[in-house]
Design an enzyme around this catalytic site. Sequence first.
Site, short mmCIF file in Angstrom:
data_model
loop_
_atom_site.label_atom_id
_atom_site.label_comp_id
_atom_site.label_asym_id
_atom_site.label_seq_id
_atom_site.Cartn_x
_atom_site.Cartn_y
_atom_site.Cartn_z
N GLU A 327 33.13 73.75 -72.50
CA GLU A 327 32.96 72.28 -72.51
C GLU A 327 31.51 71.87 -72.28
OE1 GLU A 327 35.85 70.37 -69.84
OE2 GLU A 327 36.98 69.85 -71.64
N HIS A 348 43.12 98.47 -73.19
CA HIS A 348 44.17 98.95 -74.08
C HIS A 348 44.64 97.89 -75.05
CE1 HIS A 348 44.81 102.89 -72.05
NE2 HIS A 348 44.06 102.25 -71.16
N LYS A 463 42.07 62.41 -77.56
CA LYS A 463 42.74 61.47 -76.64
C LYS A 463 42.99 60.14 -77.35
CE LYS A 463 40.38 63.02 -72.45
NZ LYS A 463 39.51 62.53 -71.39
O1 PA5 Z 1 35.31 69.13 -67.06
C1 PA5 Z 1 35.77 68.05 -67.36
O2 PA5 Z 1 35.13 66.99 -67.19
C2 PA5 Z 1 37.17 67.94 -67.94
O3 PA5 Z 1 37.73 69.18 -68.13
C3 PA5 Z 1 38.03 67.10 -67.03
O4 PA5 Z 1 38.09 67.70 -65.78
C4 PA5 Z 1 39.43 66.92 -67.59
O5 PA5 Z 1 39.36 66.33 -68.86
C5 PA5 Z 1 40.29 66.07 -66.67
O6 PA5 Z 1 39.74 64.81 -66.51
P1 PA5 Z 1 40.21 63.85 -65.35
O7 PA5 Z 1 39.87 64.50 -64.04
O8 PA5 Z 1 39.47 62.59 -65.57
O9 PA5 Z 1 41.70 63.69 -65.48
#
Ligand code: PA5
Length: 473
Positions: A327, A348, A463
């Site tokens: 990410e 393996h 989303k």
């Molecule tokens: O690293 C990040 O920002 C994302 O993986 C968020 O943690 C994830 O999308 C969850 O978001 P939120 O905590 O707003 O529900």
Amino acid sequence: MHPNQSPTLIELDCEEAFTQCPPQEQQRLHDALARVRAEVVVEDLRMLRGEIPTPAEKQPLDAAFLELPERLLLGYRNHGATSELGRLLQSAERLRERVDRVVLLGIGGSYMGPRALLDALCHPYHNELSRAARGGIPRMYFAGNNVDNDATDALLRLLAGTGESPSDCDWGIVVVSKSGGTIETACALRVFLEALRENCGQDSQRVLDRLRVVTGPQGPLRAISEAMGCPDVFEIPTGVGGRFSLFSAVGLLPAAILNIDVVQLLEGAVAMNSHFRDADPGENRVLDYVGSLYWLENTGSLDIRVLNVWSDALESLGLWHDQLLAESLGKREQGATPLTVVNTRDLHSRAQQHQQGRRDKIHVNLVIQQTRTAPIRIEPSEFEQDGLADLVGQAFPDIMAAAIAGTRQAYAGDRRPTIDVKLPAIDAYSLGQLFQMWMLTTVVEGRLRGVNPFGQPGVEAYKRNMVRILSRP
Ligand code: PA5
């Protein structure tokens, strides 16, 4: 630092990565890394404090994770039980005493760190043990990271009663969402909160006693917790992003519920911060790790980064690391693809390809130098047909060490570059260092490549589409 805790720093061996790198090139890389370090520890933090403007390409700037460990420990030392950490520890203790099962609702950066902590630092079969064998520490389950009907149904049934004594069936919820608007987590909260109300006989005070909320300063989850009058709400500070939030209540509250030594976790992170700030390139774990990966990736077009963890307990830590890299750096058509493998298990299933397949991989070994339990030895047997006669007297850690050395030799023989990270042990102090080291390496690498490591703009599209598809005409 705990009185019996040795201040050992994680070791890094990246010599092999640099064998082909000409000295002037190495010097140029060191200079660039030193510049990036100044940007990360001085400039970014000044921008965050509003002392200098933040340019558009640095938005969002979630650099506040860097100072969290020092800030929390300082507050705890100065104000004890009334500090942020003190309040969190008391809230965790109250929940631990009240319930036998905790369901942690969250997705991505809001649950992967806690899961990594549970798997690394608790008993490998924690949830299977009796309450007495767990020392009164609740079982922990993870939900709200998917919309899997069958998995949710199964967990709800489990929580509704397993034939154990009624007190063993008391359970609670920790819900974690920074935005407070993530659909998976929001749907799970609705369903699990309703089940908790039933479990508490519709007694709203009992529900509140068993609910913990971790969220940002604003958003739907904060609004719900205010409407409910929930007293145990913990804030994810502005400037701390999801996958960089482990050392906020996101990781520390679940860790404290699991009775993990959170002070040691934070001390480990502080030790890594100081090392990062002070050590010169060439002797700096963070800068050298990034430098070697950067050099290998750029010179050999090696864009798959395999993290080999040599312990079952570290698989979830590997998945946390995969998310952090994916990410943070997978933007603008850049970023190596991270992949965690557990060895010797995956020797393996994957090693054939890793050793002789496409030349597109760098290997990072995460090696543990000391096991937590006494070595299990191979004893003499009347049945020598298993061919183990030569191993009699050797222990599992000896066999593991031979497998690591053997794999290293085999990969080197096929010119597959490998970097080693060595943890003195799987304990809170070492893991605190490692989590912080990887958050820092990710930010440094992002800055070095001109990629903003914070935010995940691509994920927003799914989303939006999901909400549009779900919305009634
Ligand atoms: O690293 C990040 O920002 C994302 O993986 C968020 O943690 C994830 O999308 C969850 O978001 P939120 O905590 O707003 O529900």
